[in-house]
Design an enzyme around this catalytic site. Structure first.
Site, mmCIF file in Angstrom:
data_model
loop_
_atom_site.group_PDB
_atom_site.id
_atom_site.type_symbol
_atom_site.label_atom_id
_atom_site.label_comp_id
_atom_site.label_asym_id
_atom_site.label_seq_id
_atom_site.Cartn_x
_atom_site.Cartn_y
_atom_site.Cartn_z
ATOM 1 N N LYS A 60 -8.162 2.366 -2.623
ATOM 2 C CA LYS A 60 -8.450 2.355 -1.189
ATOM 3 C C LYS A 60 -9.088 3.692 -0.836
ATOM 4 O O LYS A 60 -8.438 4.736 -0.856
ATOM 5 C CB LYS A 60 -7.129 2.152 -0.436
ATOM 6 N N ASN A 102 -9.712 -6.495 8.788
ATOM 7 C CA ASN A 102 -8.878 -5.384 9.239
ATOM 8 C C ASN A 102 -8.528 -5.597 10.711
ATOM 9 O O ASN A 102 -9.409 -5.631 11.561
ATOM 10 C CB ASN A 102 -9.610 -4.053 9.048
ATOM 11 N N LYS A 140 0.492 5.021 1.139
ATOM 12 C CA LYS A 140 -0.289 6.036 1.870
ATOM 13 C C LYS A 140 0.643 6.994 2.582
ATOM 14 O O LYS A 140 1.655 6.596 3.140
ATOM 15 C CB LYS A 140 -1.300 5.407 2.825
ATOM 16 N N GLU A 167 -5.452 -7.639 6.894
ATOM 17 C CA GLU A 167 -5.055 -6.243 6.671
ATOM 18 C C GLU A 167 -4.601 -5.562 7.970
ATOM 19 O O GLU A 167 -5.219 -5.766 9.006
ATOM 20 C CB GLU A 167 -6.248 -5.422 6.142
ATOM 21 N N SER A 168 -3.580 -4.747 7.856
ATOM 22 C CA SER A 168 -3.116 -3.873 8.951
ATOM 23 C C SER A 168 -2.333 -4.606 10.037
ATOM 24 O O SER A 168 -2.653 -5.732 10.407
ATOM 25 C CB SER A 168 -4.260 -3.125 9.640
ATOM 26 N N GLU A 204 -14.260 -5.323 3.452
ATOM 27 C CA GLU A 204 -13.462 -5.226 4.682
ATOM 28 C C GLU A 204 -14.365 -5.361 5.904
ATOM 29 O O GLU A 204 -15.359 -4.653 6.028
ATOM 30 C CB GLU A 204 -12.737 -3.883 4.722
ATOM 31 N N GLU A 247 0.801 -1.225 0.000
ATOM 32 C CA GLU A 247 0.000 0.000 0.000
ATOM 33 C C GLU A 247 0.837 1.281 0.000
ATOM 34 O O GLU A 247 1.862 1.359 0.671
ATOM 35 C CB GLU A 247 -0.907 -0.004 1.235
#
Length: 271
Positions: A117, A187, A57, A217-218, A166, A55
Site C-alpha cells: 500500500k 475507497n 498502518k 475499502e475504508s 483504487e 491492513e
C-alpha cells in the site's frame, strides 16, 4: 493543493532520490524478487476465508497517530490466524509511518497475498514492491493519468504481480479500468475531504464489471456493514484503521471476523 496532490508531489521526489541510491539491478537481486506470487484474487474469493484484507498502518494524514507501538510481526501473524484472507502493508513513511522493512517482515512470517500500500507513480516502485516480497500493488486513479495507470498496470503484470485499482467515483472508474487490473477497490474515504461513507461502495458496485474482483475499502467498522457490502456484490474488504486503533489489532480482527462469520451462519440457517 489537496493532501493527495501534496503526497504525490513528495512521492516523485522520494522516488527520484531512491533511484539514485539503489539501482533496479540491485533490487532484482533480492531474495524475494524471484519468489512465486501469491494470488490476491484467489485468496480474497476463497469461500473458506473472510475476504478481509487486513491492513497494518501506524498513522494517517487524516487521523494522525493511530498505533505507534504495534509490532508488524505480531499483528500480521495474528491477522492471518484470525481468518483474514490477505495483508495490506503501508510502506509510505512520511504520511503513514510505514517502511519497506515492515513489508519484508510481514512476508517473512506469512504465506498469503500481501498488498504493498503506497502511492505508486513509477515503474521503479513496482520493481521495489517485488523485491520486498509484495504480490500485489495499488494504483490510485485519482493520482495517475489513465495512460500512465495502464502502463504501470501492464508493467506489474509483466513481473507476474497483481494490481488493485483504487477509485473514488464513477468517473475515475470509467477512465481507469484496463486489462492490466485484477481487483477494483472503491475507497469510501473522499481523499479531498476525508469524509467516509460506505454508500460510495454501494453506489458503484454495479458499475464495476464482474470480470474484476470487487473490494470495498475504508470506513468499515461493523460486521453488519460487511454483510451489506457482500450482499451488494463485493468480494473483499480492506480494513485497517478499525483494527489498528485497538491496542491489540490482531484481537480486534479476531473479534470482528468471528462476529461476521456468526452473522453469515445465522443468515444461512434462516434462508
Amino acid at each position: 493543493m489537496n493532501i493527495l496532490e501534496k503526497i504525490i508531489a513528495d512521492k516523485y521526489r522520494e522516488v527520484a532520490e531512491r533511484k539514485s541510491l539503489i539501482p533496479t539491478k540491485l533490487l532484482e537481486k533480492s531474495i524475494f524478487y524471484d519468489g512465486k506470487v501469491v494470488s490476491m484474487k484467489k485468496y480474497v474469493t476463497d469461500p473458506e476465508k473472510s475476504g478481509i484484507i487486513a491492513e497494518f498502518k501506524r498513522k494517517s494524514p487524516s487521523k494522525g497517530l493511530i498505533n505507534g507501538s504495534a509490532s508488524v510481526e505480531q499483528v500480521s501473524i495474528g491477522y492471518m490466524q484470525a481468518g483474514a484472507s490477505a495483508l495490506s502493508i503501508l510502506t509510505d513513511q512520511e504520511y503513514f509511518g510505514g517502511s519497506n522493512e515492515d513489508l519484508k517482515i510481514a512476508r517473512k512470517f506469512n504465506f498469503c497475498p500481501i498488498l504493498r500500500k503506497d502511492f505508486v507513480v513509477d515503474e521503479y516502485q513496482i520493481i521495489e514492491a517485488k523485491s520486498i516480497g509484495a504480490d500485489c500493488v495499488l494504483l490510485i486513479a485519482a493520482a495517475l493519468e489513465s495512460e500512465k495507470l495502464k502502463s504501470l498496470a501492464n508493467f506489474a503484470k509483466s513481473l507476474g504481480m497483481e494490481v488493485l485499482l483504487e477509485v473514488h467515483d464513477g468517473e475515475e472508474l470509467k477512465k481507469s479500468l484496463n486489462d492490466g487490473v485484477d481487483l477494483v477497490g472503491v475507497n469510501n474515504r473522499n481523499l479531498k475531504t476525508f469524509e467516509v461513507s460506505i454508500d460510495t461502495s454501494l453506489e458503484l458496485v454495479t458499475a464495476i464489471p464482474d470480470s474484476f474482483i470487487k473490494i470495498s475499502e475504508s470506513g468499515i467498522s461493523d460486521p453488519r456493514a460487511l454483510m451489506q457490502l457482500k450482499k451488494a456484490g463485493f468480494d473483499g474488504f480492506l480494513i485497517g484503521e478499525n483494527f489498528m486503533k485497538s491496542s491489540r489489532p490482531e484481537q480486534a480482527a479476531y473479534n470482528f471476523i468471528k462476529e461476521f462469520k456468526r452473522l453469515a451462519a445465522s443468515e444461512l440457517s434462516e434462508a
